[in-house]
Design a protein around this motif. Structure first.
Motif, mmCIF file in Angstrom:
data_model
loop_
_atom_site.group_PDB
_atom_site.id
_atom_site.type_symbol
_atom_site.label_atom_id
_atom_site.label_comp_id
_atom_site.label_asym_id
_atom_site.label_seq_id
_atom_site.Cartn_x
_atom_site.Cartn_y
_atom_site.Cartn_z
ATOM 1 N N ALA A 253 0.838 -1.200 0.000
ATOM 2 C CA ALA A 253 0.000 0.000 0.000
ATOM 3 C C ALA A 253 0.877 1.255 0.000
ATOM 4 C CB ALA A 253 -0.923 0.000 1.217
ATOM 5 N N ALA A 254 1.971 1.198 0.752
ATOM 6 C CA ALA A 254 2.870 2.359 0.817
ATOM 7 C C ALA A 254 3.610 2.521 -0.502
ATOM 8 C CB ALA A 254 3.857 2.182 1.963
ATOM 9 N N ALA A 255 3.860 1.384 -1.171
ATOM 10 C CA ALA A 255 4.656 1.450 -2.403
ATOM 11 C C ALA A 255 3.895 2.120 -3.544
ATOM 12 C CB ALA A 255 5.090 0.047 -2.817
ATOM 13 N N VAL A 256 2.550 1.994 -3.547
ATOM 14 C CA VAL A 256 1.781 2.519 -4.676
ATOM 15 C C VAL A 256 1.979 4.023 -4.873
ATOM 16 C CG1 VAL A 256 -0.537 2.849 -5.622
ATOM 17 C CG2 VAL A 256 0.153 0.620 -4.739
ATOM 18 N N PRO A 257 1.763 4.856 -3.820
ATOM 19 C CA PRO A 257 2.012 6.280 -4.038
ATOM 20 C C PRO A 257 3.479 6.572 -4.369
ATOM 21 C CG PRO A 257 1.153 5.866 -1.816
ATOM 22 C CD PRO A 257 1.187 4.567 -2.511
#
Lengths: 264, 264
Positions: free
Chosen positions: A8-12
């Motif tokens: 989830a953190a990697a997407v942005p």
């Protein structure tokens, strides 16, 4: 942090990296576009990606994205094994002075004009008003497809007041700018012109006439030209292929508005 | 002539009629575009199709096709039962003088600038050369999304020589034109600018930034601005949304090239 949170953190972060690369690619593309337009690479080949990456302090991926932007614009061609080559010349139209197309491009080749329509019409009120002709007075309507060295460059819709327009029925319109012919007929030079310049997308029919893709960016000019005695004589709507022409000029900070007549 | 021959003859005739109508629609669209751009219909409603058909001496079908062209350009909206309304204002950017955006649009509303990037960079050779800075000398890079009355109008990439650019880190860039700030910092007015103007299609990323459709026609300007003492200080690449801005100016026939410095 578990794996799901990680993702989830990697997407942005990935989106942000993409955005940064796209921003950088635009910077590189703009600088390359300028070099190409001003003949920096001749009609030839651009440096290799690795060399461009060094020159711009950018990654190979960024350079590749920049070259793709220029390819989409039709400015360069990219061939595996061959590299990146300049696709076609973009011609400079002088913006410092009121000039006809053949006049401004004389160093770049020969302008020919295909007359699509020519005749006397009863002008719509909007035309009559701008040309200052009385109601019921006909004007000359002329439509030309203009080519430079055989390639379509612009589609010009022209309304002329009758007394200077009608003699053009006998003139060599294929090989002459209207401006030059008008000065001969009127026996006086042209004076000033008011112009509006816009970027528009080509509709399907215009694209077909100009042999350009539908939606291609066009430089659209509307121009009302006066004789030196101030009389408006020539109202034009000109669509230039955006990939074939660039306007070039100079502006000064310290002038008020040197040529401004009253807007009609 | 039998029926088959009849049909064969009819196909080019239909194509020819379509072509003629498309040509006529373009003529009508150009005249309407001009009226809309110059506030001829206020921010309001266009006359009914029947009235336009009378005014332009055109068929209802031609008028409808003309209005469709303007709708595709985003200039008008068409609603059954309501008619055709002006969709949004297209703002006039003065082309007679070197002007910043807020300066030229002050009558039309408030320009705000979102600073996307700002910092010192080691410039690519192409930038260093044009700004006349020594190799290894950093320049200020600035990227702004500019809005008029809250709507995205242009994306500006700016390279500034360090001594006049660095003080801008402290300036109110959100609400001021670079031109005005540069004159304050340099303690002298700007002089001349060389500019190139093109029409280009928006790439996907630029379209997203400007909140425009991908492929939208953009008015692209490259401009090198000098102080009045002749030193180049500001190199910009500006993309204007084509549907929100038109350049307006005047040209004269009798000038040679009043402001032309040597091209660097």
């Amino acid at each position: 942090m578990d794996a799901a949170t990680d993702r989830a953190a990697a997407v942005p972060a990935i989106a942000e990296a993409r955005r940064r690369r796209a921003d950088r690619a635009r910077q590189v593309a703009d600088l390359l576009r300028r070099e190409i337009l001003h003949g920096g690479f001749g009609a030839g080949r651009l440096p290799l990606e690795a060399a461009l990456a060094r020159e711009f302090g950018a990654s190979r991926n960024t350079v590749r994205e920049a070259l793709d932007l220029l390819r989409e614009e039709g400015i360069v061609e990219r061939c595996p094994g061959v590299g990146t080559t300049v696709a076609g010349e973009k011609y400079p139209h002088g913006l410092h002075r009121l000039l006809g197309l053949a006049e401004t491009l004389h160093e770049h080749g020969s302008v020919t004009n295909e007359v699509r329509t020519m005749g006397l019409i009863e002008p719509p009120a909007a035309v009559g008003r701008r040309l200052g002709v009385a109601a019921g007075e006909p004007v000359v309507y002329l439509e030309r497809l203009r080519r430079l060295n055989g390639l379509p460059l612009s589609l010009d819709l022209t309304y002329l007041v009758r007394d200077v327009g009608e003699p053009l029925f006998e003139a060599d319109l294929e090989r002459n700018d209207i401006f030059v012919l008008l000065e001969q007929v009127a026996g006086q030079p042209l004076g000033t012109a008011e112009l509006t310049m816009e970027a528009v997308n080509a509709d399907a029919h215009t694209a077909a006439v100009l042999d350009a893709p539908r939606g291609a960016a066009l430089l659209m000019i509307e121009r009302l030209t006066h004789l030196s005695d101030g009389r408006p004589v020539d109202l034009e709507f000109v669509r230039f292929r955006g990939d074939r022409l660039a306007m070039r000029g100079h502006l000064r900070r310290d002038v008020e508005d040197p040529a401004a007549p009253e807007d009609p």
